[in-house]
Design a protein around this motif. Structure first.
Motif, PDB file in Angstrom:
ATOM      1  N   MET A   1      -0.882   5.126  -8.424  1.00 18.66           N
ATOM      2  CA  MET A   1      -1.219   4.522  -7.129  1.00 18.66           C
ATOM      3  C   MET A   1      -0.619   5.376  -6.010  1.00 18.66           C
ATOM      4  O   MET A   1       0.576   5.669  -6.023  1.00 18.66           O
ATOM      5  N   GLN A   2      -1.464   5.745  -5.047  1.00 17.13           N
ATOM      6  CA  GLN A   2      -0.982   6.578  -3.956  1.00 17.13           C
ATOM      7  C   GLN A   2      -0.026   5.791  -3.069  1.00 17.13           C
ATOM      8  O   GLN A   2      -0.246   4.615  -2.781  1.00 17.13           O
ATOM      9  N   TYR A   5       0.583   8.591   2.913  1.00 14.64           N
ATOM     10  CA  TYR A   5      -0.654   8.758   3.679  1.00 14.64           C
ATOM     11  C   TYR A   5      -0.354   9.545   4.956  1.00 14.64           C
ATOM     12  O   TYR A   5       0.800   9.675   5.371  1.00 14.64           O
ATOM     13  N   LYS A  29      -5.930  10.948   6.024  1.00 15.13           N
ATOM     14  CA  LYS A  29      -5.926   9.974   4.938  1.00 15.13           C
ATOM     15  C   LYS A  29      -5.234   8.716   5.453  1.00 15.13           C
ATOM     16  O   LYS A  29      -4.052   8.748   5.800  1.00 15.13           O
ATOM     17  N   LEU A  31      -4.440   4.407   5.438  1.00 18.40           N
ATOM     18  CA  LEU A  31      -4.306   3.129   4.740  1.00 18.40           C
ATOM     19  C   LEU A  31      -4.238   2.006   5.768  1.00 18.40           C
ATOM     20  O   LEU A  31      -3.442   2.070   6.714  1.00 18.40           O
ATOM     21  N   ASN A 255     -14.670   2.554   5.121  1.00 17.21           N
ATOM     22  CA  ASN A 255     -14.774   2.916   3.700  1.00 17.21           C
ATOM     23  C   ASN A 255     -15.580   4.200   3.517  1.00 17.21           C
ATOM     24  O   ASN A 255     -15.232   5.066   2.709  1.00 17.21           O
ATOM     25  N   GLY A 258     -13.589   7.161   4.045  1.00 15.90           N
ATOM     26  CA  GLY A 258     -12.487   7.379   3.111  1.00 15.90           C
ATOM     27  C   GLY A 258     -11.243   6.567   3.386  1.00 15.90           C
ATOM     28  O   GLY A 258     -10.204   6.786   2.743  1.00 15.90           O
ATOM     29  N   GLU A 260      -8.649   3.652   3.052  1.00 12.94           N
ATOM     30  CA  GLU A 260      -8.269   2.668   2.038  1.00 12.94           C
ATOM     31  C   GLU A 260      -7.841   1.390   2.747  1.00 12.94           C
ATOM     32  O   GLU A 260      -6.966   1.426   3.616  1.00 12.94           O
ATOM     33  N   ARG A 262      -6.418  -2.519   2.221  1.00 11.32           N
ATOM     34  CA  ARG A 262      -5.825  -3.489   1.293  1.00 11.32           C
ATOM     35  C   ARG A 262      -5.653  -4.823   2.015  1.00 11.32           C
ATOM     36  O   ARG A 262      -5.069  -4.877   3.095  1.00 11.32           O
TER      37      ARG A 262
END
Length: 527
Positions: A1-2, A5, A29, A31, A255, A258, A260, A262
């Motif tokens: 799991m990354q 970021y 990148k 999140l 999305n 790219g 992410e 949660r």
């Protein structure tokens, strides 16, 4: 799991999603961490009642920036604005009514029913607001200058704003009054009909714990005439399928870029080291690190809950502590067996009286009396009720033959004089609201299938809005533009390196606008 970021965005509201999208477009990148089970913040659609798509909190759209819709291809991802025509309907107990917003000639005819003079004045009044908008609206997508430590660019920007005000000439004073003054004296000066003034004055108090006679309400009034729908200025709309149609389109765009996302991911701490924000910790113990952190939640949560006070300068903490979160708004969502049948404009099928905002306010004194109760800590005995019925324009939000109503109500304070909010107090207040609707549309209460009542405390608990304030902090003039959230930190940066604000706590404040998220992303990308 990354776990590392380029950027982490705290809060998946519309501004946080906008920030994430623009960062990802630039190759970062990203999140996004959202406390609730669904992204969207206060701009969501939920099946509160079986078969109904409820805009739980935010309920109309106009201010969302068209540039963002274009850049992020939101229409391709399902976003659709459904225009309302007319914009508003105000029934009165003497059997008359006032409809506004269909078109200019219709407005004049409608206002003429109450005052020929006001009908002549109204186009001039709108022209005045447009002059003010020519100065104010460009600032929505500007990075405010730093008053405490101005750079050359800040001084140039302030000079440019001054020149724009100068171009207003003798109208400059009028513009300043709209931006800083009270709505009531302005409306009293322009108009004589209480029916018209009462209708307009309700837009000056939405979400604000103020009466129309108080300074700052003129800007709230003005705040509601900016914006556009499908290229048409001043037109408000519903979002097809509920307000979540906007944030779900943003999530799909994110999305595709790219990002992410949660959900059920509650941030409880912003991690720091040597004056630099380095990551976040979640309630479940997970930790994530990033080069940059953007907070889409309010300043109370960001600086007084998520951070160790010792990481912030004393003067900054004191300024944050002074930010007001006064709120007296209640949202009531109602599932209906049938449309309300207004005595002043009868009809059980969807008609113009159902499409726009229904104002149940006879005059400005009615608003002042409602405020008087709340300022002493009591829910208004006779609240100011505004209703919208999105199912009259967008049948997708209710089962066949049924209808959905949003009530946005003033005034019911967050802190009550006689103790905390209870279910009984909420139901009693909602019953008073229903009784007001019943006066104008007999049989309304009998048509109610179910209802959801969100007090200011519920709004805080559900959506993480301190005090139940829908703007992430009140919006008087000393809390706007270069003063929002506090002087010296209006440019989305904070005293902690690599920590930024990207929500309504920053300029330009509340409303489903997206500008704060867009502006913050630009600052972060060049930081």
């Amino acid at each position: 799991m990354q776990s590392h970021y380029d950027a982490i965005v705290i809060g998946g509201g519309h501004n946080g999603l906008v920030t994430a999208c623009y960062l990802a477009r630039a190759g970062r990148k990203v999140l996004v961490l959202e406390r609730r089970y669904i992204v969207g913040g206060a701009c969501v659609t939920e099946e509160t009642f079986p078969g109904f798509k409820v805009s739980t909190a935010a309920y109309v759209n106009s201010l969302f920036r068209p540039e963002i819709i274009r850049d992020l291809r939101l229409k391709e991802f399902g976003f659709e604005a459904v225009e309302r025509n007319p914009a508003s309907f105000s029934p009165f107990l003497d059997g008359r009514y006032l409809m506004l917003g269909a078109d200019k000639q219709s407005d004049i005819r409608e206002i003429s029913k109450f005052s020929k003079r006001d009908a002549e004045q109204y186009p001039k009044y709108e022209a005045m607001l447009e002059r003010v908008a020519s100065v104010v609206e460009p600032t929505l997508t500007q990075i405010p200058p730093n008053l405490l430590r101005p750079k050359l660019g800040d001084l140039v920007q302030m000079g440019s704003m001054g020149r724009k005000l100068q171009k207003l000439g003798t109208n400059m004073g009028e513009a300043i009054e709209v931006l800083t003054g009270a709505a009531r004296p302005i409306l009293d000066r322009w108009f004589e009909s209480e029916q018209l003034k009462g209708t307009l004055a309700t837009d000056a108090i939405i979400g604000a714990f103020m009466a129309p006679s108080m300074p700052g309400t003129a800007y709230v009034l003005f705040h509601h005439v900016m914006g556009e729908t499908n290229g048409k200025r001043g037109v408000w709309s519903y979002v097809r399928g509920g307000m979540g149609g906007l944030t779900q389109a943003l999530a799909k765009s994110a999305n595709a870029l790219g990002v992410e996302i949660r959900t059920d991911a509650e941030v409880v701490k912003i991690l720091t080291k040597d004056g630099v924000a380095t990551g976040v910790a979640l309630a479940n113990g997970d930790e994530f690190t990033a080069k940059q952190i953007a907070s889409g939640v309010d300043c109370h949560l960001t600086f007084e809950k998520f951070l160790d006070p010792q990481t912030l300068p004393d003067d900054f903490r004191a300024a944050v502590a002074r930010i007001p979160y006064d709120s007296a708004s209640v949202k009531i969502n109602v599932a209906l067996e049938r449309l309300p049948n207004f005595t002043a404009c009868p009809g059980s099928e969807p008609g113009p009286q159902h499409r726009g905002t229904v104002h149940l306010c006879p005059d400005q004194d009615f608003i002042e009396r409602a405020y008087d109760d709340a300022k002493y800590g009591y829910p208004s005995k006779a609240p100011v009720v505004e209703c919208t019925i999105p199912s009259s324009v967008d049948p997708t939000v209710a089962p066949d033959g049924k209808h959905l109503m949003s009530m946005f109500v003033q005034y019911a304070p967050y802190t009550l004089k006689d103790g905390p909010w209870t279910t009984a107090i909420k139901n009693d207040f909602a019953d008073r609201c229903f009784a007001i609707v019943e006066q104008y549309a007999p049989g309304f209460t009998a048509s109610v299938i179910d209802r959801q009542i969100l007090s200011p405390v519920d709004i805080e608990t559900t959506f993480g809005l301190t005090g139940g304030n829908i703007f992430q902090g009140s919006m008087p003039v000393h809390e706007l533009f270069m003063f929002r959230p506090v002087p010296g930190y209006a440019s989305y940066s904070t005293p902690l390196k690599h920590l930024f604000l990207c929500g309504a706590a920053a300029h330009p404040g509340g409303g489903v606008m997206g500008a704060a998220g867009w502006n913050a992303a630009r600052v972060m990308l060049r930081s």
